[in-house]
Design a protein around this motif. Structure first.
Motif, PDB file in Angstrom:
ATOM      1  N   VAL A 258      17.500   3.179   2.518  1.00 57.46           N
ATOM      2  CA  VAL A 258      16.848   4.339   1.797  1.00 57.46           C
ATOM      3  C   VAL A 258      16.445   3.895   0.493  1.00 57.46           C
ATOM      4  CG1 VAL A 258      17.449   6.746   1.063  1.00 57.46           C
ATOM      5  CG2 VAL A 258      18.412   5.630   3.323  1.00 57.46           C
ATOM      6  N   HIS A 259      15.197   4.369   0.225  1.00 60.41           N
ATOM      7  CA  HIS A 259      14.772   4.294  -1.079  1.00 60.41           C
ATOM      8  C   HIS A 259      14.934   5.197  -1.986  1.00 60.41           C
ATOM      9  CE1 HIS A 259      11.669   3.916  -4.571  1.00 60.41           C
ATOM     10  NE2 HIS A 259      11.873   2.680  -4.517  1.00 60.41           N
ATOM     11  N   ASN A 260      15.195   4.910  -3.413  1.00 65.99           N
ATOM     12  CA  ASN A 260      15.602   5.771  -4.352  1.00 65.99           C
ATOM     13  C   ASN A 260      14.760   6.905  -4.447  1.00 65.99           C
ATOM     14  OD1 ASN A 260      17.794   4.330  -5.757  1.00 65.99           O
ATOM     15  ND2 ASN A 260      16.332   3.048  -6.882  1.00 65.99           N
ATOM     16  N   TYR A 261      13.721   7.111  -4.174  1.00 66.25           N
ATOM     17  CA  TYR A 261      12.849   8.263  -3.866  1.00 66.25           C
ATOM     18  C   TYR A 261      13.025   9.461  -2.907  1.00 66.25           C
ATOM     19  CZ  TYR A 261       9.709   5.785  -7.489  1.00 66.25           C
ATOM     20  OH  TYR A 261       9.065   5.098  -8.422  1.00 66.25           O
ATOM     21  N   GLN A 262      13.805   9.089  -2.069  1.00 65.83           N
ATOM     22  CA  GLN A 262      14.063   9.835  -0.578  1.00 65.83           C
ATOM     23  C   GLN A 262      14.796  11.040  -1.177  1.00 65.83           C
ATOM     24  OE1 GLN A 262      13.322   8.896   2.945  1.00 65.83           O
ATOM     25  NE2 GLN A 262      11.622   8.247   1.415  1.00 65.83           N
TER      26      GLN A 262
ATOM     27  N   HIS B  56       5.672   3.003   4.352  1.00 62.76           N
ATOM     28  CA  HIS B  56       5.360   1.778   5.586  1.00 62.76           C
ATOM     29  C   HIS B  56       5.752   0.334   4.987  1.00 62.76           C
ATOM     30  CE1 HIS B  56       3.022  -0.567   8.498  1.00 62.76           C
ATOM     31  NE2 HIS B  56       3.284   0.264   9.307  1.00 62.76           N
ATOM     32  N   PHE B  57       5.046   0.136   3.804  1.00 57.84           N
ATOM     33  CA  PHE B  57       5.207  -1.384   3.445  1.00 57.84           C
ATOM     34  C   PHE B  57       6.568  -1.911   3.275  1.00 57.84           C
ATOM     35  CE2 PHE B  57       5.479   0.433  -1.140  1.00 57.84           C
ATOM     36  CZ  PHE B  57       6.438  -0.298  -1.443  1.00 57.84           C
ATOM     37  N   MET B  58       7.267  -0.852   3.255  1.00 55.63           N
ATOM     38  CA  MET B  58       8.854  -1.188   2.794  1.00 55.63           C
ATOM     39  C   MET B  58       9.353  -1.614   4.421  1.00 55.63           C
ATOM     40  SD  MET B  58      10.360   1.735   0.120  1.00 55.63           S
ATOM     41  CE  MET B  58       9.515   1.576  -1.671  1.00 55.63           C
ATOM     42  N   ALA B  59       9.191  -0.508   5.278  1.00 53.31           N
ATOM     43  CA  ALA B  59       9.651  -0.926   6.619  1.00 53.31           C
ATOM     44  C   ALA B  59       8.833  -2.359   7.109  1.00 53.31           C
ATOM     45  CB  ALA B  59       9.178   0.275   7.600  1.00 53.31           C
TER      46      ALA B  59
ATOM     47  N   ILE C 161       4.920  -5.942  -4.001  1.00 54.29           N
ATOM     48  CA  ILE C 161       5.347  -5.960  -2.496  1.00 54.29           C
ATOM     49  C   ILE C 161       4.880  -4.389  -1.952  1.00 54.29           C
ATOM     50  CG2 ILE C 161       7.437  -4.516  -3.266  1.00 54.29           C
ATOM     51  CD1 ILE C 161       9.042  -6.058  -1.153  1.00 54.29           C
ATOM     52  N   ASN C 162       4.312  -3.704  -2.752  1.00 54.58           N
ATOM     53  CA  ASN C 162       3.519  -2.444  -2.259  1.00 54.58           C
ATOM     54  C   ASN C 162       2.006  -2.989  -1.868  1.00 54.58           C
ATOM     55  OD1 ASN C 162       5.402  -1.676  -4.216  1.00 54.58           O
ATOM     56  ND2 ASN C 162       4.636   0.265  -4.404  1.00 54.58           N
ATOM     57  N   SER C 163       2.097  -3.765  -0.625  1.00 58.21           N
ATOM     58  CA  SER C 163       0.884  -4.246  -0.192  1.00 58.21           C
ATOM     59  C   SER C 163       1.196  -4.518   1.353  1.00 58.21           C
ATOM     60  CB  SER C 163       0.583  -5.609  -0.655  1.00 58.21           C
ATOM     61  OG  SER C 163       1.611  -6.650  -0.608  1.00 58.21           O
TER      62      SER C 163
ATOM     63  N   THR D 160       8.241  -7.706  -6.978  1.00 63.11           N
ATOM     64  CA  THR D 160       8.367  -6.287  -7.050  1.00 63.11           C
ATOM     65  C   THR D 160       8.324  -5.895  -8.333  1.00 63.11           C
ATOM     66  OG1 THR D 160      10.907  -6.159  -7.536  1.00 63.11           O
ATOM     67  CG2 THR D 160      10.042  -6.530  -5.075  1.00 63.11           C
ATOM     68  N   SER D 161       8.601  -4.511  -8.830  1.00 63.35           N
ATOM     69  CA  SER D 161       8.558  -3.975 -10.125  1.00 63.35           C
ATOM     70  C   SER D 161       9.934  -4.712 -10.595  1.00 63.35           C
ATOM     71  CB  SER D 161       8.626  -2.485 -10.182  1.00 63.35           C
ATOM     72  OG  SER D 161       9.968  -1.988  -9.562  1.00 63.35           O
ATOM     73  N   ALA D 162      10.871  -5.143 -10.117  1.00 64.69           N
ATOM     74  CA  ALA D 162      12.012  -5.431 -10.667  1.00 64.69           C
ATOM     75  C   ALA D 162      11.816  -7.022 -11.239  1.00 64.69           C
ATOM     76  CB  ALA D 162      13.315  -5.600  -9.862  1.00 64.69           C
TER      77      ALA D 162
ATOM     78  N   THR E   2       0.569   8.650  -7.601  1.00 60.36           N
ATOM     79  CA  THR E   2       1.942   9.433  -8.270  1.00 60.36           C
ATOM     80  C   THR E   2       2.097   9.159  -9.832  1.00 60.36           C
ATOM     81  OG1 THR E   2       2.978  10.013  -5.933  1.00 60.36           O
ATOM     82  CG2 THR E   2       4.424   9.862  -7.790  1.00 60.36           C
ATOM     83  N   HIS E   3       2.013   7.694 -10.030  1.00 64.22           N
ATOM     84  CA  HIS E   3       2.553   7.491 -11.502  1.00 64.22           C
ATOM     85  C   HIS E   3       1.453   7.770 -12.273  1.00 64.22           C
ATOM     86  CE1 HIS E   3       5.902   5.887  -9.490  1.00 64.22           C
ATOM     87  NE2 HIS E   3       6.478   5.641 -10.621  1.00 64.22           N
ATOM     88  N   VAL E   4       0.380   7.839 -12.126  1.00 58.37           N
ATOM     89  CA  VAL E   4      -0.892   8.204 -12.966  1.00 58.37           C
ATOM     90  C   VAL E   4      -0.940   9.653 -13.431  1.00 58.37           C
ATOM     91  CG1 VAL E   4      -2.393   6.275 -12.309  1.00 58.37           C
ATOM     92  CG2 VAL E   4      -2.695   8.593 -11.234  1.00 58.37           C
TER      93      VAL E   4
ATOM     94  N   PRO F  92       6.907   0.563 -14.521  1.00 58.49           N
ATOM     95  CA  PRO F  92       5.658  -0.361 -14.725  1.00 58.49           C
ATOM     96  C   PRO F  92       4.405   0.204 -13.906  1.00 58.49           C
ATOM     97  CG  PRO F  92       7.372  -1.620 -13.446  1.00 58.49           C
ATOM     98  CD  PRO F  92       8.085  -0.342 -13.880  1.00 58.49           C
ATOM     99  N   GLU F  93       4.529   0.989 -13.071  1.00 60.97           N
ATOM    100  CA  GLU F  93       3.371   1.402 -12.367  1.00 60.97           C
ATOM    101  C   GLU F  93       2.605   2.508 -13.202  1.00 60.97           C
ATOM    102  OE1 GLU F  93       4.210   2.804  -8.438  1.00 60.97           O
ATOM    103  OE2 GLU F  93       5.060   0.976  -7.771  1.00 60.97           O
ATOM    104  N   CYS F  94       3.186   2.971 -14.410  1.00 61.80           N
ATOM    105  CA  CYS F  94       2.735   3.813 -15.322  1.00 61.80           C
ATOM    106  C   CYS F  94       1.331   3.044 -16.049  1.00 61.80           C
ATOM    107  CB  CYS F  94       3.539   4.167 -16.352  1.00 61.80           C
ATOM    108  SG  CYS F  94       4.782   5.383 -15.299  1.00 61.80           S
TER     109      CYS F  94
ATOM    110  N   MET G 196      11.166  -0.051 -16.411  1.00 62.22           N
ATOM    111  CA  MET G 196      12.273  -0.713 -15.208  1.00 62.22           C
ATOM    112  C   MET G 196      11.629  -0.273 -13.838  1.00 62.22           C
ATOM    113  SD  MET G 196      15.623   0.169 -17.115  1.00 62.22           S
ATOM    114  CE  MET G 196      16.509  -0.748 -18.315  1.00 62.22           C
ATOM    115  N   SER G 197      12.314  -1.225 -12.873  1.00 62.16           N
ATOM    116  CA  SER G 197      12.096  -0.742 -11.494  1.00 62.16           C
ATOM    117  C   SER G 197      13.107   0.525 -11.491  1.00 62.16           C
ATOM    118  CB  SER G 197      12.754  -1.776 -10.778  1.00 62.16           C
ATOM    119  OG  SER G 197      13.886  -2.067 -10.995  1.00 62.16           O
ATOM    120  N   THR G 198      13.032   1.309 -10.445  1.00 61.91           N
ATOM    121  CA  THR G 198      13.901   2.185 -10.209  1.00 61.91           C
ATOM    122  C   THR G 198      15.202   1.883 -10.046  1.00 61.91           C
ATOM    123  OG1 THR G 198      13.825   2.163  -7.569  1.00 61.91           O
ATOM    124  CG2 THR G 198      12.160   3.699  -8.827  1.00 61.91           C
TER     125      THR G 198
END
Ligand code: 13P
Ligand code: SF4
Length: 304
Positions: free
Chosen positions: A25-29, A64-67, A115-117, A130-132, A175-177, A200-202, A214-216
């Protein structure tokens, strides 16, 4: 949690056992999805967990990219994404064909893909990040020229930390913009003792007014520090649930209530149960693409 929700969660856990499945499960769920997890984390933690998985089935509660990354790492496991529409718009901002064309224009550059690809884009890349670990990954590359795809803002942030020439693909997270520097400045005035922590997506002007980037997963660890009692949080608001749950008594202030990733919210307990019952929707990667994409992901996992 109401009796209805608790009985749904109990049914999922029973079925999970019967099918020898794990739930990542991702931290945003949503909170109730985090509640049924074997592991909750950021993209790096989720990939590291997938690499250790011995289960037959991975139920991926994220996008999807995570799965797909879990399917790349564990080609023998059945990977379920409980809602097949849970995509990441940023991941769809570059195609493998577009990347192949760019590589011809920049033949000397090493390709780093966030990784978001998609798996097809990972397969065209030299290394994933990843962002981390993006800074570490860029530093590890034995080349002064990097083509970074698809997130221009993560790429820009890394370029301010690593002394190399960066070519940035113009992708971004919708979302981050929505996170604005003027909102942070105002919140900081109202909460002068709060630490400002952003993803860092901001955009660069948001990064410029932050105390930490930081990453989540990094945010979750940072919040546990004794010297952090109040935090202004610049990322998707789903993370606030876990921050509050793990740090009772501390104050967490989201920069924007509008910073919601609608795709992350598509996963519900009902869909997780249905997905385990029906064993679909499954996320698969063709062998040809999977082998090449795995090389880029494995290179990253060897660094961190
Ligand atoms: P993390 O890897 O930091 O959790 O970020 C994933 C993501 O999609 C951020 O929008
Ligand atoms: Fe993609 Fe942004 Fe959602 Fe993360 S928050 S999954 S980058 S759209």
């Amino acid at each position: 949690m109401s009796d209805d929700r608790a009985s749904l969660a109990a049914k999922i856990l029973e079925l999970k056992k019967a099918k020898n499945a794990v739930i990542l499960v991702h931290n945003y769920q949503l909170g109730e999805i985090q509640g049924i997890a074997d592991f909750v984390g950021d993209s790096l933690g989720l990939s590291q967990n997938a690499a250790r998985v011995k289960a037959d089935v991975i139920v991926f509660c994220g996008v999807h990219f995570m799965a797909e990354t879990a399917a790349i790492i564990c080609p023998k496991a059945t990977v379920l994404l409980p809602d097949r529409h849970a995509g990441c718009p940023m991941a769809n901002m570059i195609t493998a064909e577009q990347l192949r064309r760019k590589k011809k224009e920049l033949p000397k550059a090493t390709v780093v893909c966030y990784i978001n690809s998609t798996a097809a884009v990972k397969a065209e890349s030299d290394i994933c990040c990843t962002s981390a670990n993006a800074i570490k990954v860029a530093e590890s590359i034995d080349n002064d020229e990097i083509l970074f795809v698809p997130d221009q803002y993560l790429g820009h942030y890394v370029s301010t930390k690593v002394n190399k020439k960066f070519h940035l693909w113009p992708g971004y997270c919708p979302t981050h913009v929505r996170i604005q520097s003027q909102d942070i400045i105002q919140l900081k005035k109202e909460n002068p003792r709060a630490k400002v922590v952003v993803h860092p997506e901001c955009r660069p002007d948001v990064i410029a007014v932050a105390d930490e980037v930081m990453s989540t997963g990094g945010m979750i660890r940072y919040a546990q520090r004794n010297d952090v009692q109040e935090m202004i949080v610049g990322t998707e608001i789903g993370i606030i649930h876990r921050l509050k749950k793990e740090n009772p008594g501390k104050k967490f202030i989201p920069v924007s209530e509008q910073a919601i990733c609608p795709n992350m919210k598509l996963i519900t307990l009902e869909k997780v149960l249905w997905s385990l019952e029906e064993m679909r929707p499954q996320v698969t990667v063709s062998e040809n693409i999977g082998i090449k994409a795995k090389a880029a992901v494995d290179k990253m996992l060897a660094i961190v």
